[in-house]
Each structure stands twice: as C-alpha cells, then as structure tokens.
Design a protein around this motif. Structure first.
Motif, PDB file in Angstrom:
ATOM      1  N   HIS A 178     123.911  23.938  98.380  1.00 19.64           N
ATOM      2  CA  HIS A 178     124.313  23.692  96.995  1.00 19.64           C
ATOM      3  C   HIS A 178     123.358  24.385  96.031  1.00 19.64           C
ATOM      4  CE1 HIS A 178     127.318  20.706  98.118  1.00 19.64           C
ATOM      5  NE2 HIS A 178     126.450  20.281  99.019  1.00 19.64           N
TER       6      HIS A 178
ATOM      7  N   PRO B 119     126.069  16.880  86.627  1.00 21.23           N
ATOM      8  CA  PRO B 119     126.104  16.630  88.068  1.00 21.23           C
ATOM      9  C   PRO B 119     124.997  15.680  88.520  1.00 21.23           C
ATOM     10  CG  PRO B 119     125.445  18.902  87.634  1.00 21.23           C
ATOM     11  CD  PRO B 119     125.850  18.287  86.323  1.00 21.23           C
TER      12      PRO B 119
ATOM     13  N   ALA C  72     126.420  12.294  88.181  1.00 22.77           N
ATOM     14  CA  ALA C  72     127.455  12.062  89.197  1.00 22.77           C
ATOM     15  C   ALA C  72     126.834  11.832  90.574  1.00 22.77           C
ATOM     16  CB  ALA C  72     128.418  13.244  89.234  1.00 22.77           C
ATOM     17  N   ILE C  73     125.831  12.621  90.908  1.00 20.45           N
ATOM     18  CA  ILE C  73     125.154  12.458  92.197  1.00 20.45           C
ATOM     19  C   ILE C  73     124.473  11.093  92.262  1.00 20.45           C
ATOM     20  CG2 ILE C  73     123.207  13.286  93.599  1.00 20.45           C
ATOM     21  CD1 ILE C  73     123.959  16.142  92.433  1.00 20.45           C
TER      22      ILE C  73
ATOM     23  N   TYR D 159     127.058   8.287  92.630  1.00 19.90           N
ATOM     24  CA  TYR D 159     127.577   8.241  93.996  1.00 19.90           C
ATOM     25  C   TYR D 159     126.566   7.543  94.908  1.00 19.90           C
ATOM     26  CZ  TYR D 159     129.488   9.725  98.487  1.00 19.90           C
ATOM     27  OH  TYR D 159     130.007   9.731  99.765  1.00 19.90           O
TER      28      TYR D 159
ATOM     29  N   ALA E 175     126.539  12.847  98.603  1.00 13.86           N
ATOM     30  CA  ALA E 175     126.724  12.835  97.155  1.00 13.86           C
ATOM     31  C   ALA E 175     126.823  14.258  96.627  1.00 13.86           C
ATOM     32  CB  ALA E 175     125.566  12.089  96.487  1.00 13.86           C
TER      33      ALA E 175
ATOM     34  N   ALA F  92     130.207  15.638  97.616  1.00 14.94           N
ATOM     35  CA  ALA F  92     131.341  15.034  96.905  1.00 14.94           C
ATOM     36  C   ALA F  92     131.372  15.382  95.417  1.00 14.94           C
ATOM     37  CB  ALA F  92     131.291  13.515  97.066  1.00 14.94           C
ATOM     38  N   THR F  93     130.218  15.688  94.834  1.00 12.04           N
ATOM     39  CA  THR F  93     130.193  15.811  93.382  1.00 12.04           C
ATOM     40  C   THR F  93     129.709  17.157  92.848  1.00 12.04           C
ATOM     41  OG1 THR F  93     127.945  14.927  93.218  1.00 12.04           O
ATOM     42  CG2 THR F  93     129.749  13.339  93.118  1.00 12.04           C
ATOM     43  N   ALA F  94     128.907  17.859  93.604  1.00  6.21           N
ATOM     44  CA  ALA F  94     128.288  19.097  93.070  1.00  6.21           C
ATOM     45  C   ALA F  94     129.128  20.327  93.373  1.00  6.21           C
ATOM     46  CB  ALA F  94     126.890  19.261  93.647  1.00  6.21           C
TER      47      ALA F  94
END
Length: 110
Positions: A28, A57, A60-61, A64, A105, A108-110
């Motif tokens: 990532h 992000p 969001a991370i 999660y 996480a 799923a989010t980044a």
C-alpha cells in the motif's frame, strides 16, 4: 520472581511492528514513513504523491481496526498518523493477531 527484560522486550515488539508495517507498506503506497523507538511506533498515511498528509484513509483504517477490537489512536498535525504502543507484556501471538487486523484494515480501506 522472574525479572523481566523490559527494554529487550520493547526492542522485540518494535522489530515485530516494524516488519509488519514494512510488509503493509510494500503493498500500500499510502503508508509513508514508519518511525518509532522500541514498542512506540507510528505510521504516516500519505496521498498519491507519497508526501501529502492524508487524514481520510487514516480515519478509515483506524475505524476498521477499532471495529475489530484493535485500538489505533491517530495523531499528527494533520491527523494522518497511526500510533502503536502495545503493553510490553503483550505476547507475540496477540501482536500478530492485532497486526493481521491492521493489514486487513489497509486492504479494506486504503
């Protein structure tokens, strides 16, 4: 009573966290700077240019991770830093489980 080598354990935890964060960073690009000392580590989340702080992000991370029972406070001037400071008595198995959640996480989010 057994004496604990807490400075040694802090170094072990730091190595484990550093290795896991580095493997996440390989996958990532939003995971920029990884820094810290011993068990006190931080990961900076950046935008597509690899430099600009990106709080969205990061939130969001963190959300999660929290939903999965892993506490990841955010910090930094721009709110784009994830902080990690596990207790020094945390087992390697529990750290591995926690960083499996952190990796998920990012996936799923980044």
């Amino acid at each position: 009573m057994q004496e604990l080598d807490l400075p040694g354990r802090a170094r072990e935890i730091g190595s484990l966290i550093g290795e896991r964060l580095t493997s996440i960073a390989d996958k990532h690009e939003c995971l920029g700077d990884i820094r810290g000392r011993g068990a006190m580590m931080a990961a900076e989340i950046v935008g597509a240019d690899g430099r600009t702080p990106d709080a969205a992000p990061t939130s969001a991370i963190s959300a999660y991770c929290h939903s999965q029972g892993v506490v990841t406070p955010t910090a930094g001037t721009y709110g784009n830093v994830l902080r990690f400071l596990p207790p020094l008595v945390t087992s390697d198995a529990l750290l591995t489980e926690a960083f499996d959640v952190v990796a998920a996480a990012f996936d799923a989010t980044a």
